[in-house]
Design an enzyme around this catalytic site. Structure first.
Site, PDB file in Angstrom:
ATOM      1  N   GLY A  19       0.845  -1.195   0.000  1.00 10.66           N
ATOM      2  CA  GLY A  19       0.000   0.000   0.000  1.00 10.66           C
ATOM      3  C   GLY A  19       0.879   1.243   0.000  1.00 10.66           C
ATOM      4  N   VAL A  20       0.232   2.404  -0.204  1.00 12.80           N
ATOM      5  CA  VAL A  20       0.977   3.673  -0.200  1.00 12.80           C
ATOM      6  C   VAL A  20       0.365   4.580   0.859  1.00 12.80           C
ATOM      7  CG1 VAL A  20       1.697   5.667  -1.567  1.00 12.80           C
ATOM      8  CG2 VAL A  20       1.438   3.422  -2.657  1.00 12.80           C
ATOM      9  N   GLY A  21       1.227   5.101   1.738  1.00 15.69           N
ATOM     10  CA  GLY A  21       0.742   5.981   2.806  1.00 15.69           C
ATOM     11  C   GLY A  21       1.039   7.428   2.476  1.00 15.69           C
ATOM     12  N   ILE A  22       0.759   8.302   3.460  1.00 16.06           N
ATOM     13  CA  ILE A  22       0.962   9.741   3.247  1.00 16.06           C
ATOM     14  C   ILE A  22       2.446  10.006   2.981  1.00 16.06           C
ATOM     15  CG2 ILE A  22       0.766  12.013   4.334  1.00 16.06           C
ATOM     16  CD1 ILE A  22      -1.082  10.041   6.348  1.00 16.06           C
ATOM     17  N   ASN A  23       3.285   9.464   3.867  1.00 16.94           N
ATOM     18  CA  ASN A  23       4.703   9.825   3.790  1.00 16.94           C
ATOM     19  C   ASN A  23       5.562   8.762   3.137  1.00 16.94           C
ATOM     20  OD1 ASN A  23       4.330  12.307   5.036  1.00 16.94           O
ATOM     21  ND2 ASN A  23       4.377  11.379   7.069  1.00 16.94           N
ATOM     22  N   LYS A  41       7.768   0.145   5.910  1.00 11.70           N
ATOM     23  CA  LYS A  41       7.342   1.433   5.366  1.00 11.70           C
ATOM     24  C   LYS A  41       8.599   2.256   5.090  1.00 11.70           C
ATOM     25  CE  LYS A  41       3.960   5.141   5.868  1.00 11.70           C
ATOM     26  NZ  LYS A  41       2.826   5.689   6.643  1.00 11.70           N
ATOM     27  N   ASP A 134      -5.999  11.058  11.052  1.00  6.79           N
ATOM     28  CA  ASP A 134      -6.253  10.407   9.752  1.00  6.79           C
ATOM     29  C   ASP A 134      -6.937   9.068   9.976  1.00  6.79           C
ATOM     30  OD1 ASP A 134      -4.413   9.286   6.862  1.00  6.79           O
ATOM     31  OD2 ASP A 134      -6.220  10.515   6.978  1.00  6.79           O
TER      32      ASP A 134
HETATM   33  O1  LIG Z   1      -1.386  -4.499   3.863  1.00  3.45           O
HETATM   34  C1  LIG Z   1      -0.931  -5.463   4.412  1.00  3.45           C
HETATM   35  N1  LIG Z   1      -0.154  -5.388   5.544  1.00  3.45           N
HETATM   36  C2  LIG Z   1       0.223  -4.266   6.249  1.00  3.45           C
HETATM   37  C3  LIG Z   1      -0.006  -2.958   5.845  1.00  3.45           C
HETATM   38  C4  LIG Z   1       0.441  -1.920   6.656  1.00  3.45           C
HETATM   39  C5  LIG Z   1       0.187  -0.526   6.255  1.00  3.45           C
HETATM   40  C6  LIG Z   1       0.812   0.600   6.773  1.00  3.45           C
HETATM   41  C7  LIG Z   1       0.221   1.668   6.112  1.00  3.45           C
HETATM   42  C8  LIG Z   1      -0.704   1.158   5.236  1.00  3.45           C
HETATM   43  N2  LIG Z   1      -0.731  -0.152   5.328  1.00  3.45           N
HETATM   44  C9  LIG Z   1      -1.560   2.004   4.349  1.00  3.45           C
HETATM   45  C10 LIG Z   1      -1.793   1.316   3.003  1.00  3.45           C
HETATM   46  C11 LIG Z   1      -2.801   2.094   2.159  1.00  3.45           C
HETATM   47  C12 LIG Z   1      -4.081   2.248   2.925  1.00  3.45           C
HETATM   48  N3  LIG Z   1      -3.819   2.921   4.168  1.00  3.45           N
HETATM   49  C13 LIG Z   1      -2.879   2.194   5.051  1.00  3.45           C
HETATM   50  C14 LIG Z   1      -0.887   3.355   4.150  1.00  3.45           C
HETATM   51  N4  LIG Z   1      -0.222   3.884   5.318  1.00  3.45           N
HETATM   52  C15 LIG Z   1       0.429   3.087   6.215  1.00  3.45           C
HETATM   53  O2  LIG Z   1       1.156   3.594   7.113  1.00  3.45           O
HETATM   54  C16 LIG Z   1       1.091  -2.197   7.846  1.00  3.45           C
HETATM   55  C17 LIG Z   1       1.286  -3.511   8.188  1.00  3.45           C
HETATM   56  N5  LIG Z   1       0.870  -4.524   7.403  1.00  3.45           N
HETATM   57  C18 LIG Z   1      -1.172  -6.860   3.920  1.00  3.45           C
HETATM   58  C19 LIG Z   1      -0.230  -7.861   4.079  1.00  3.45           C
HETATM   59  C20 LIG Z   1      -0.506  -9.168   3.596  1.00  3.45           C
HETATM   60  C21 LIG Z   1      -1.722  -9.467   3.022  1.00  3.45           C
HETATM   61  C22 LIG Z   1      -2.651  -8.438   2.907  1.00  3.45           C
HETATM   62  C23 LIG Z   1      -3.989  -8.771   2.336  1.00  3.45           C
HETATM   63  F1  LIG Z   1      -4.787  -9.087   3.346  1.00  3.45           F
HETATM   64  F2  LIG Z   1      -4.475  -7.714   1.692  1.00  3.45           F
HETATM   65  F3  LIG Z   1      -3.859  -9.790   1.497  1.00  3.45           F
HETATM   66  C24 LIG Z   1      -2.417  -7.133   3.333  1.00  3.45           C
END
Ligand SMILES: O=C(Nc1cc(-c2cc3c([nH]2)[C@]2(CCCNC2)CNC3=O)ccn1)c1cccc(C(F)(F)F)c1
Length: 320
Positions: A19-23, A41, A134
């Site tokens: 995914g993509v976050g703010i920073n 991240k 947020d």
């Molecule tokens: O995203 C996943 N794991 C994950 C993700 C994060 C994460 C951190 C942040 C974000 N995700 C976002 C992504 C865009 C949406 N806002 C949140 C932007 N800012 C962040 O700081 C943290 C820890 N583990 C994941 C991993 C494996 C499988 C799957 C899935 F279930 F989709 F298959 C998802």
């Protein structure tokens, strides 16, 4: 502890972008010693990123906040970066999970339990004088798939301190009139009230599947919508809201007040029986999963609208 040796020494970084976050963006990685999967991240090492990592790290001990395991300060092609190793949340985002619940009924009591978890995290942050600013569905992730997954809050890219320690060094320009009484302008409550509005929007969507600020659910955002959001006009339309309890509607009414100073504080919400005694909330089946599945396309519009409203609330109180 910020490591300055390369993160690649301890972790194998995959191409898989999560995914993509703010920073910065989030990718999958694996610990070379244990093989355990983590989320990484990657942030440009600028003051905003420093603040994000510092505040997230302070809060990451809480059960409902995504845990930070390691932070690295590395330089790539002359660019200083901060690399944050977090627990990998494999359960996906809150509302994707509820969309999958179309088969088995998703009940008001389950909604109350989810809101209780989110409010616990926010109460922990507000007691540490941190406003997240947020809180939105895509920042609420489940640790694992299946019913044992734990819901956690992430992305501290807009988080800020709300206590006096946030006093700007004198040289930065301050447009706040020096003669104003502190209680008039106290940023403390306004930043926290931004989180309370967000909790209200998440709770409303959780109980019916569409956002509070839609002309008639299903239609795209009309220009008049923006004024309605500002004016805080929303209703509990039939049939989705007919069987939802009055107690739930009371909590939402207290959270979606347009005037920030009228909004419930997190302690007031946590004192509400619908939240703390969620095990007594009726197991009324909700329309949410069906509505979330039918309105899939409007989902991105809803996210954009929520983002714009959050941005406008932050602008009012950003330390300039
Ligand atoms: O995203 C996943 N794991 C994950 C993700 C994060 C994460 C951190 C942040 C974000 N995700 C976002 C992504 C865009 C949406 N806002 C949140 C932007 N800012 C962040 O700081 C943290 C820890 N583990 C994941 C991993 C494996 C499988 C799957 C899935 F279930 F989709 F298959 C998802």
């Amino acid at each position: 502890p910020v490591h300055s040796h390369p993160v690649t020494q301890d972790y194998k970084i995959s191409r898989q972008v999560l995914g993509v976050g703010i920073n910065g963006k989030v990718v999958e990685c694996h610990n070379r010693k244990t093989g355990t999967k983590f989320a990484l991240k990657v942030l440009r090492d600028v003051p905003k990123a420093r603040r994000e990592v510092e505040l997230h790290y302070m809060a990451s001990e809480h059960r409902h906040i995504v845990k930070i395991f390691d932070v690295y300060e590395n330089t790539y092609n002359g660019v200083k970066c901060l690399l944050v190793v977090m627990e990998c949340m494999e359960g996906g985002e809150l509302f994707s999970r509820i969309q999958e619940r179309a088969q088995s009924a998703f009940t008001e009591r389950e909604g109350a339990e989810i809101m209780y978890d989110i409010c616990c995290a926010v109460q922990y942050l507000h007691r540490m004088n941190i406003a997240h600013r947020d809180i939105k569905p895509e920042n609420l992730l489940y640790s694992t798939k299946g019913s044992s997954g734990v819901l956690k809050l992430t992305d501290f890219g807009f988080a800020k301190r709300t206590d006096a320690t946030a006093i700007r060094p004198l040289e930065t320009p301050c447009y706040t009139p020096y003669y104003a009484a502190p209680e008039v302008l106290g940023p403390e409550k306004y930043d926290k009230s931004c989180d309370m509005w967000s909790i209200g929007v998440v709770m409303y969507i959780l109980l019916c599947g569409f956002p509070p600020f839609y002309s008639a659910h299903g239609l795209p955002m009309s220009p008049g919508m923006k004024t309605r959001i500002r004016s805080g006009q929303y209703v509990f339309p039939s049939p989705e809201w007919d069987r939802v309890s009055e107690a739930a509607k009371d909590v939402i009414r207290g959270l979606l007040k347009t005037d920030p100073s009228e909004r419930l504080t997190i302690d007031q919400v946590m004192a509400h029986k619908w939240i703390t005694h969620y095990m007594k909330v009726p197991e009324t089946p909700l329309f949410t999963p069906a509505v979330l599945n039918e309105e899939r396309m409007q989902w991105s519009e809803m996210q954009d609208e929520m983002e714009k409203t959050l941005a406008s609330m932050r602008v009012g109180n950003e330390d300039i």
